[in-house]
Design an enzyme around this catalytic site. Structure first.
Site, PDB file in Angstrom:
ATOM      1  N   CYS A  46       5.062  11.560  -7.890  1.00 55.70           N
ATOM      2  CA  CYS A  46       6.065  11.113  -6.912  1.00 55.70           C
ATOM      3  C   CYS A  46       7.326  11.975  -6.843  1.00 55.70           C
ATOM      4  O   CYS A  46       7.750  12.335  -5.745  1.00 55.70           O
ATOM      5  CB  CYS A  46       6.461   9.658  -7.100  1.00 55.70           C
ATOM      6  SG  CYS A  46       5.557   8.747  -8.300  1.00 55.70           S
ATOM      7  N   GLN A  75      -5.170  11.859 -10.576  1.00 56.63           N
ATOM      8  CA  GLN A  75      -5.281  10.775  -9.597  1.00 56.63           C
ATOM      9  C   GLN A  75      -5.575  11.327  -8.217  1.00 56.63           C
ATOM     10  O   GLN A  75      -5.141  12.422  -7.889  1.00 56.63           O
ATOM     11  CB  GLN A  75      -3.954  10.021  -9.516  1.00 56.63           C
ATOM     12  CG  GLN A  75      -3.692   9.120 -10.701  1.00 56.63           C
ATOM     13  CD  GLN A  75      -2.399   8.360 -10.525  1.00 56.63           C
ATOM     14  OE1 GLN A  75      -1.422   8.915 -10.017  1.00 56.63           O
ATOM     15  NE2 GLN A  75      -2.384   7.115 -10.942  1.00 56.63           N
ATOM     16  N   ASP A 135      -4.029  10.985  -5.618  1.00 49.81           N
ATOM     17  CA  ASP A 135      -2.705  10.440  -5.354  1.00 49.81           C
ATOM     18  C   ASP A 135      -2.215  10.800  -3.944  1.00 49.81           C
ATOM     19  O   ASP A 135      -2.617  11.823  -3.390  1.00 49.81           O
ATOM     20  CB  ASP A 135      -1.748  11.054  -6.383  1.00 49.81           C
ATOM     21  CG  ASP A 135      -0.512  10.213  -6.614  1.00 49.81           C
ATOM     22  OD1 ASP A 135      -0.431   9.108  -6.058  1.00 49.81           O
ATOM     23  OD2 ASP A 135       0.367  10.671  -7.360  1.00 49.81           O
ATOM     24  N   LYS A 155       2.984  -4.793  -4.678  1.00 44.81           N
ATOM     25  CA  LYS A 155       1.853  -3.866  -4.743  1.00 44.81           C
ATOM     26  C   LYS A 155       0.534  -4.599  -4.593  1.00 44.81           C
ATOM     27  O   LYS A 155       0.463  -5.818  -4.759  1.00 44.81           O
ATOM     28  CB  LYS A 155       1.875  -3.101  -6.062  1.00 44.81           C
ATOM     29  CG  LYS A 155       1.753  -4.005  -7.280  1.00 44.81           C
ATOM     30  CD  LYS A 155       1.625  -3.194  -8.569  1.00 44.81           C
ATOM     31  CE  LYS A 155       1.473  -4.133  -9.753  1.00 44.81           C
ATOM     32  NZ  LYS A 155       1.054  -3.494 -10.968  1.00 44.81           N
TER      33      LYS A 155
HETATM   34 ZN    ZN Z   1       3.885   7.732  -6.938  1.00 42.70          ZN
END
Ligand code: ZN
Ligand code: ZN
Length: 633
Positions: A333, A380, A382, A463
């Site tokens: 992130c 991941q 991601d 989430k």
């Molecule tokens: Zn993230």
């Protein structure tokens, strides 16, 4: 006093009545079969007094699948194990023996190490105890009495437990064995109809590696032999599918002590990896994701900005460099925040979806590592979606749609869990009403049933977690879709709105397969190593019958390879039978045995799970082209 029964009727009892008294008052048969009483939802020993006005439920030998009923049975079996070990191994010191999911264990310090082979004798001794019958007698004592007793018995672990115990101290005695224990326990051993010792392991006293290493004996117990047999059968199936075993047998992957928790992928494992990567890239592109690549290490200042330094530092690998400290990234992130913030963004640019499957490192404790399912080296699938408040629902819907596509493809059933605002949430209730509402609406619109975990969301947003159940019915946590209003603000990210004002975007963190390492581990077990054609490391093996068929076989292999399929040739000096068996063990989807009668017009094809048939090369290639594209099962 009065207690309330499950049918809401009230039962009058004399003051100080126990669970057993309540069972007797209801009926003698119930009292005979009773194993435990549940009072206001908590398991309680039948010998303890009930609380006035409490709701009670008597559990019996017929509650064979009730977790509390199994818990008390297995806890009692653990005590029988300790009794047996003390008799067979004089000088052994006993530590702790709790019930666990699917069974129980007991930790011992043996004077001489024992081996798996020794378990049979211990199990026989437990059976002898069961045949004799045991009753459990409960007694509350002072700490001094308990300490003196275990000191006299030479049980230092029990003495230490007494010293650190809180609240009342109770002893449970059966036969000539007395254990320090809170209980609850069965009244007697009659309900224990099946016991099995399942294995040995090392375990540190109190789970601390600076302490003495003890020997842990695992076992399980059931209310019937049938239940035990069914359990052992499931265990056997799970063992046959264990990815750690199959991963080596299929030559996919191994681990090395020089880098715990970091898989070394073999060429065949990389074929599976790359097939998933291709799938990820192609589907991301179709759904408007933009592939990016960001650094593996960053100055700690970045981790301070993102909040990882405060919340996640324990799990990060740090690298000192001159007067600075760098951290290996545990998540993508922050890099994606830098990317978004590197240019002026307008509402017209949103949603903006950055995808990256780069290597992440997380310092998981060595004891928790488990093959591919829990690793330190995590990759991941991601992505981070930057969007406006109005776009949240649509973007979450897109993620859910993507998930449904992926799990269908692998024939897996995904379950969705929505986690809502926690106590320590940031932001107002109105904001959470809005964001939770958007997630719920997306779930409903995509027609995905879901459960709600109240209060289990991250402090920065709600989430949706994905869980799947494999073919053996075992649940796994897979991907996650998290809405976040905080990290973009921490990085000062904005976009210019249609109103000519700057706004902070929302970000959706999402990984759908979860980590590729874990996903491949689960795939290996899900398929028991028999990958579908498009994932299979070797799709076709060609076996020449004799020396004279080699040229023809290599020519055939080349033509199929040129068509884009993965083919190998087994020309070892082994019998035909052995080579065919090996191909079966390797779970290769197609095998062609090539002898005098074979030609392009007629090939003897063995299809995994479907037996032998004859096809022309053209037919086989048509079939391969169809199978090479992943399709939902
Ligand atoms: Zn993230
Ligand atoms: Zn106990």
């Amino acid at each position: 006093m009065k207690v309330v029964l499950p049918d809401r009727s009230e039962l009058e009892l004399p003051d100080g009545a126990t669970g057993l008294d309540a069972a007797r008052a209801i009926g003698p048969k119930l009292a005979e079969q009773a194993v435990l009483v549940r009072t206001n939802g908590a398991a309680q020993d039948l010998r303890l007094p009930l609380a006035d006005g409490g709701q009670i439920q008597i559990l019996t030998t017929r509650d064979t699948e009730d977790p509390d009923a199994l818990y008390v049975l297995r806890h009692s079996a653990a005590h029988l194990l300790a009794e047996a070990v003390r008799r067979l191994h004089p000088g052994v010191k006993i530590a702790i023996g709790p019930p666990i999911e699917n069974g129980f264990y007991y930790d011992f310090e043996f004077p001489e190490p024992i081996r798996e082979e020794d378990l049979a004798a211990i199990e026989a001794e437990i059976r002898r105890e069961l045949a004799e019958g045991r009753e459990w007698i409960r007694r509350e004592v002072s700490a001094d009495e308990a300490r003196a007793r275990f000191e006299a018995e030479g049980e230092p672990y029990k003495v230490e437990l007494v010293e650190t115990a809180e609240g009342a101290i109770s002893l449970y005695t059966q036969g000539d064995f007395t254990d320090l224990c809170r209980g609850p326990h069965l009244p007697d051993s009659k309900p224990i109809r099946a016991v099995k010792l399942t294995g040995l392991a090392g375990a540190y006293w109190r789970g601390d590696e600076r302490n003495m290493q003890l020997t842990r004996i695992y076992g399980t117990a059931f209310y019937s032999q049938d239940d035990l047999d069914r359990y052992l059968e499931r265990l056997e199936q799970a063992r046959a599918r264990d990815h750690r075993r199959l991963g080596v047998q299929l030559d996919l992957v191994h681990f090395d002590d020089h880098s715990p928790g970091s898989p070394l992928w073999h060429p065949k494992g990389m074929v599976v990896w790359n097939a998933l990567e291709e799938l990820r890239r192609r589907e991301n592109a179709r759904r408007g994701y933009l592939e990016v690549k960001t650094p593996l290490i960053y100055d700690k200042a970045l981790w301070e900005t993102s909040g990882h330094w405060e919340k996640f530092r324990e799990s990060m690998f740090l690298i000192p460099k001159e007067d600075k400290t760098f951290g290996l990234k545990p998540m993508n992130c922050p890099g994606h925040m830098l990317l978004f913030g590197s240019q002026l963004r307008s509402y017209r640019d949103l949603p903006m979806r950055f995808a990256e499957a780069s290597t992440l490192h997380r310092d998981e404790p060595t004891g928790t590592l488990h093959g591919l399912l829990r690793v330190r080296h995590v990759t991941q699938d991601d992505a981070h979606i930057f969007c406006t408040a109005e776009q949240i629902e649509e973007e979450i819907f897109g993620c859910l749609d993507f998930v449904a596509f992926l799990y269908d493809l692998f024939g897996m059933q995904a379950r969705f869990e929505l986690s809502t605002r926690p106590e320590n949430k940031l932001g107002t209730d109105e904001e959470w009403d809005f964001t939770e509402g958007a997630l719920r609406a997306a779930l409903e619109r995509r027609r995905l049933g879901h459960t709600v975990n109240e209060g289990d969301g991250a402090f920065y947003g709600p989430k949706i977690d994905l869980h799947m159940t494999d073919v053996l019915g075992r649940p796994w946590q897979m991907g996650t879709i998290q809405l976040d209003s905080q990290m973009p603000a921490r990085f000062g990210l904005t976009y210019m709105g249609a109103d000519n004002h700057e706004h902070t975007p929302y970000v959706i963190h999402r990984a759908l397969l979860g980590s590729l390492e874990r996903f491949i581990g689960i795939l290996v077990e899900h398929y028991a190593g028999a990958f579908p054609f498009w994932l299979a490391p070797v799709q076709l093996r060609v076996i020449p019958v004799g020396e004279s068929h080699r040229d023809a076989v290599h020519a055939l292999a080349r033509r199929i390879r040129d068509d884009g399929h993965r083919v190998d040739v087994d020309e070892r000096d082994e019998t035909l039978g052995k080579r065919i068996r090996d191909a079966e063990l390797e779970k290769i989807p197609y095998v062609v045995v090539y002898g005098d009668r074979e030609s392009d017009a007629s090939l003897a094809v063995r299809e995994r799970g479907a037996g032998l048939s004859t096809r022309s090369l053209a037919e086989l290639l048509d079939e391969f082209r169809r199978l090479a594209a992943p399709a939902a099962t």
